[in-house]
Design an enzyme around this catalytic site. Structure first.
Site, PDB file in Angstrom:
ATOM      1  N   GLU A 130     -20.785 -27.797  -6.199  1.00 52.02           N
ATOM      2  CA  GLU A 130     -21.821 -28.659  -6.794  1.00 52.02           C
ATOM      3  C   GLU A 130     -22.304 -29.812  -5.920  1.00 52.02           C
ATOM      4  O   GLU A 130     -22.078 -30.990  -6.253  1.00 52.02           O
ATOM      5  CB  GLU A 130     -21.324 -29.234  -8.122  1.00 52.02           C
ATOM      6  CG  GLU A 130     -21.097 -28.212  -9.208  1.00 52.02           C
ATOM      7  CD  GLU A 130     -20.853 -28.855 -10.565  1.00 52.02           C
ATOM      8  OE1 GLU A 130     -20.885 -30.090 -10.675  1.00 52.02           O
ATOM      9  OE2 GLU A 130     -20.615 -28.105 -11.525  1.00 52.02           O
TER      10      GLU A 130
ATOM     11  N   ASN B 239     -22.553 -22.832 -11.976  1.00 50.45           N
ATOM     12  CA  ASN B 239     -21.893 -23.665 -12.993  1.00 50.45           C
ATOM     13  C   ASN B 239     -22.945 -24.073 -14.006  1.00 50.45           C
ATOM     14  O   ASN B 239     -24.002 -24.604 -13.642  1.00 50.45           O
ATOM     15  CB  ASN B 239     -21.281 -24.924 -12.368  1.00 50.45           C
ATOM     16  CG  ASN B 239     -20.023 -24.636 -11.571  1.00 50.45           C
ATOM     17  OD1 ASN B 239     -19.599 -23.489 -11.464  1.00 50.45           O
ATOM     18  ND2 ASN B 239     -19.410 -25.671 -11.021  1.00 50.45           N
TER      19      ASN B 239
ATOM     20  N   GLU C 278     -18.300 -21.897 -13.643  1.00 49.60           N
ATOM     21  CA  GLU C 278     -17.834 -22.902 -14.613  1.00 49.60           C
ATOM     22  C   GLU C 278     -18.722 -22.858 -15.833  1.00 49.60           C
ATOM     23  O   GLU C 278     -19.946 -22.821 -15.709  1.00 49.60           O
ATOM     24  CB  GLU C 278     -17.893 -24.332 -14.054  1.00 49.60           C
ATOM     25  CG  GLU C 278     -16.774 -24.714 -13.139  1.00 49.60           C
ATOM     26  CD  GLU C 278     -16.868 -26.167 -12.666  1.00 49.60           C
ATOM     27  OE1 GLU C 278     -17.296 -27.041 -13.441  1.00 49.60           O
ATOM     28  OE2 GLU C 278     -16.508 -26.408 -11.510  1.00 49.60           O
TER      29      GLU C 278
ATOM     30  N   TRP D 286     -13.386 -36.281 -14.138  1.00 50.47           N
ATOM     31  CA  TRP D 286     -13.601 -37.331 -13.128  1.00 50.47           C
ATOM     32  C   TRP D 286     -13.968 -38.682 -13.719  1.00 50.47           C
ATOM     33  O   TRP D 286     -13.434 -39.705 -13.309  1.00 50.47           O
ATOM     34  CB  TRP D 286     -14.737 -36.919 -12.177  1.00 50.47           C
ATOM     35  CG  TRP D 286     -14.524 -35.602 -11.513  1.00 50.47           C
ATOM     36  CD1 TRP D 286     -15.090 -34.403 -11.866  1.00 50.47           C
ATOM     37  CD2 TRP D 286     -13.678 -35.325 -10.386  1.00 50.47           C
ATOM     38  NE1 TRP D 286     -14.644 -33.411 -11.023  1.00 50.47           N
ATOM     39  CE2 TRP D 286     -13.793 -33.940 -10.101  1.00 50.47           C
ATOM     40  CE3 TRP D 286     -12.845 -36.118  -9.580  1.00 50.47           C
ATOM     41  CZ2 TRP D 286     -13.098 -33.324  -9.058  1.00 50.47           C
ATOM     42  CZ3 TRP D 286     -12.165 -35.502  -8.541  1.00 50.47           C
ATOM     43  CH2 TRP D 286     -12.291 -34.131  -8.288  1.00 50.47           C
TER      44      TRP D 286
ATOM     45  N   LYS E  23     -11.248 -35.908 -22.587  1.00 48.99           N
ATOM     46  CA  LYS E  23     -12.261 -34.856 -22.652  1.00 48.99           C
ATOM     47  C   LYS E  23     -11.581 -33.580 -22.172  1.00 48.99           C
ATOM     48  O   LYS E  23     -11.385 -33.371 -20.991  1.00 48.99           O
ATOM     49  CB  LYS E  23     -13.447 -35.209 -21.753  1.00 48.99           C
ATOM     50  CG  LYS E  23     -14.649 -34.303 -21.917  1.00 48.99           C
ATOM     51  CD  LYS E  23     -15.789 -34.704 -20.981  1.00 48.99           C
ATOM     52  CE  LYS E  23     -17.070 -33.959 -21.334  1.00 48.99           C
ATOM     53  NZ  LYS E  23     -18.148 -34.185 -20.358  1.00 48.99           N
TER      54      LYS E  23
ATOM     55  N   TYR F 260     -10.936 -29.429 -21.853  1.00 46.10           N
ATOM     56  CA  TYR F 260     -11.705 -28.194 -21.680  1.00 46.10           C
ATOM     57  C   TYR F 260     -10.827 -26.945 -21.700  1.00 46.10           C
ATOM     58  O   TYR F 260     -11.336 -25.825 -21.689  1.00 46.10           O
ATOM     59  CB  TYR F 260     -12.393 -28.198 -20.309  1.00 46.10           C
ATOM     60  CG  TYR F 260     -13.656 -29.013 -20.171  1.00 46.10           C
ATOM     61  CD1 TYR F 260     -14.895 -28.449 -20.454  1.00 46.10           C
ATOM     62  CD2 TYR F 260     -13.630 -30.320 -19.704  1.00 46.10           C
ATOM     63  CE1 TYR F 260     -16.069 -29.162 -20.282  1.00 46.10           C
ATOM     64  CE2 TYR F 260     -14.802 -31.048 -19.525  1.00 46.10           C
ATOM     65  CZ  TYR F 260     -16.026 -30.463 -19.813  1.00 46.10           C
ATOM     66  OH  TYR F 260     -17.184 -31.176 -19.637  1.00 46.10           O
TER      67      TYR F 260
HETATM   68  C1  BGP Z   1     -18.299 -29.986 -12.976  1.00 42.62           C
HETATM   69  C2  BGP Z   1     -17.193 -30.099 -11.983  1.00 42.62           C
HETATM   70  C3  BGP Z   1     -15.823 -29.985 -12.540  1.00 42.62           C
HETATM   71  C4  BGP Z   1     -15.656 -30.560 -13.930  1.00 42.62           C
HETATM   72  C5  BGP Z   1     -16.821 -30.236 -14.847  1.00 42.62           C
HETATM   73  C6  BGP Z   1     -16.780 -30.953 -16.163  1.00 42.62           C
HETATM   74  O1  BGP Z   1     -19.363 -30.737 -12.534  1.00 42.62           O
HETATM   75  O2  BGP Z   1     -17.326 -29.111 -10.986  1.00 42.62           O
HETATM   76  O3  BGP Z   1     -14.940 -30.515 -11.589  1.00 42.62           O
HETATM   77  O4  BGP Z   1     -15.271 -31.861 -13.940  1.00 42.62           O
HETATM   78  O5  BGP Z   1     -18.052 -30.497 -14.241  1.00 42.62           O
HETATM   79  O6  BGP Z   1     -17.314 -32.222 -16.022  1.00 42.62           O
HETATM   80  P1  BGP Z   1     -16.754 -33.471 -16.785  1.00 42.62           P
HETATM   81  O7  BGP Z   1     -15.311 -33.536 -16.406  1.00 42.62           O
HETATM   82  O8  BGP Z   1     -17.549 -34.621 -16.276  1.00 42.62           O
HETATM   83  O9  BGP Z   1     -16.968 -33.232 -18.217  1.00 42.62           O
END
Ligand code: BGP
Length: 468
Positions: free
Chosen positions: A161, A297, A375, A429, A435, A437
């Site tokens: 990304e 993604n 993703e 991050w 949050k 997943y």
């Molecule tokens: C994408 C990244 C992942 C992951 C995901 C979910 O952009 O490649 O590393 O973090 O998003 O995002 P977030 O954690 O901000 O919900």
């Protein structure tokens, strides 16, 4: 009922810094997140994360038990070359050898990313992707990985990304160095990453390793919120900058004239320009045809309205619905579409956007070879009671998106796999650990794993190759 191909990858995705923890172990050097998330005001950090560094055998066993036959891992640059450009750390190589062997032992195909948002701290301080020297350091790191793991890893991803990284660092400002609203810097970083990607593709192909290589882009469809010409223009502009700019580079063989013109107009509106060095376009062109696959993604689509004010962004990093603001000078404003549901983080849930994106890749970049959806998943505040997690919302989300993939396959798109973000719960991050997943719930106090209802559903889908 429609079925997935017998070789279809039902994968789970992770990334080194978000999953591994063990940040000071076996000679690993710091990446910039280590320093940043140790500021006194940080709510969380990745020191332990999901402890994948130590728990990978258990996670791979769970994967196997629940029908996960592919995994995205990333190699932490700082475990292999702790300062990014100096000595090689054999303990890091040893760790990934063991991890890769364990994947293969369990019949789980590793898709290995070389850069997942985690530039080594010293290189980050020297300018990260804005410094052209970073490209050469990255190519060297890639070579070390290909030499050590290329006999067993058959699927390589150069960079994860570029857009999200560049926006996070220089526009939204929620990634270090927290620069806000500097569109020109973000565009320059994206271009430099595409040069780096192209050089690594060339390197890989020159090594005759008999595997495949590609890149992962975040690709979200952009729709006008109304039929007005001005709103349509806003959607068009954001599509060019966020999607076409990157796809032109990796699949089209270079930026199309129209793409470059629009990007330059956006840059002009933001008092900047893009520097393309003399050989860049040749390298990009030569590498484009050598990409074996594209990773898509996809989480959400965006609805755009006309906007001609200054850039203003408020990131929703807490899950307080309705707090997101995203307006970019020279492009437009992302607005709420009341007909479309959204997550607590204000991400519109729109599976058709995935179908539309896959179709537009097929139609507009007919030379693409294979697509993996690398993703997709639902960030959610999962409810954990007595070891059980009834995440029906996640099942619906994943099912509807997989259904959209089946629609696209039926209409001629070559999609060979789907990776849920994420395999197990891990660090987000800019949101931390609330949050979630994962298919597998992580109790961060004990690091114990608990399969969610979605994991049981996933197992049946993977076994039957059909949505249920
Ligand atoms: C994408 C990244 C992942 C992951 C995901 C979910 O952009 O490649 O590393 O973090 O998003 O995002 P977030 O954690 O901000 O919900």
């Amino acid at each position: 009922m429609r079925a997935f191909d017998s070789n279809f990858i039902f994968g789970g995705a992770t990334a080194a810094y978000q999953a591994e923890g063990a940040v000071n172990i076996d000679g690993r050097g710091p990446c910039y997140w280590d320093e940043y998330l140790h500021r006194p005001e940080s709510r969380y950090n990745g020191d332990i994360a999901s402890d994948f560094y130590h728990k990978y055998k258990e996670d791979l066993q769970l994967s196997k038990d629940f029908g996960v036959n592919g995994i995205r891992i990333s190699i932490a640059w700082t475990r292999i070359i702790p300062d990014g450009k100096g000595e090689i750390n054999l303990k890091g190589i040893d760790y990934y050898n063991k991890l890769i062997d364990e994947c293969l032992k369990n019949g789980i195909e590793p898709f290995v990313t070389l850069h997942h948002f985690d530039t080594p701290l010293p290189l980050y301080k020297e300018g990260d992707w804005l410094n052209r020297e970073n490209i050469e350091h990255f190519v060297r790191f890639a070579r070390v990985c290909f030499e050590n793991f290329g006999d067993r890893v058959k699927k390589w991803i150069t960079i994860n990304e570029p857009l999200s990284l560049a926006l996070g660092q220089y526009v939204i400002g929620h990634f270090p160095p927290n620069i806000r609203y500097d569109i020109p810097k973000s565009v320059q970083a994206m271009h430099n990453m595409m040069v780096a990607h192209s050089k690594v593709v060339e390197l890989y192909k020159s090594m005759d390793l008999k595997g495949e290589i590609g890149i992962v882009h975040i690709l979200q469809s952009k729709y006008p919120i109304s039929e007005s010409e001005e709103d349509k223009r806003a959607a068009y502009l954001e599509d060019i900058l966020a999607n076409r700019f990157m796809l032109d580079a990796c699949l089209g063989g270079g930026y199309q004239a129209e793409t470059l013109k629009v990007v330059q107009d956006i840059l002009k509106a933001n008092n900047g320009s893009l520097e393309i060095e003399p050989n860049d376009m040749e390298i990009i062109k030569s590498a484009a045809g050598k990409n074996d696959f594209l990773g898509v993604n996809y989480y959400a689509s965006d609805f755009l309205a006309h906007y001609d004010g200054e850039t203003e962004i408020r990131h929703n990093g807490t899950g307080d619905k309705g707090t997101l603001v995203f307006r970019i000078k020279g492009i437009g404003e992302r607005v709420i579409n009341n007909d479309i549901p959204a997550t607590d983080w204000d991400w519109p849930i729109y599976p058709k956007g995935l179908y539309d994106m896959l179709m537009s890749i097929k139609n507009d970049y007919p030379k693409y070879k294979t697509i993996y959806v690398t993703e997709n998943g639902l960030g959610y505040k999962d409810n954990f009671e007595n070891g059980k997690i009834y995440d029906d919302e996640r099942i619906d989300y994943v099912k509807n998106h997989m259904d959209a993939i089946l629609d696209a396959i039926e209409d001629g798109v070559n999609v060979q796999g789907y990776f849920i973000w994420s395999l197990m719960d891990l660090l987000s991050w800019t949101n931390g650990f609330n949050k979630r997943y994962g298919l597998f719930y992580v109790d961060y106090d004990t690091q114990d794993r608990y399969p969610k209802k979605s994991a049981y559903w996933w197992k049946k889908v993977s076994e039957n190759k059909k949505l249920i």
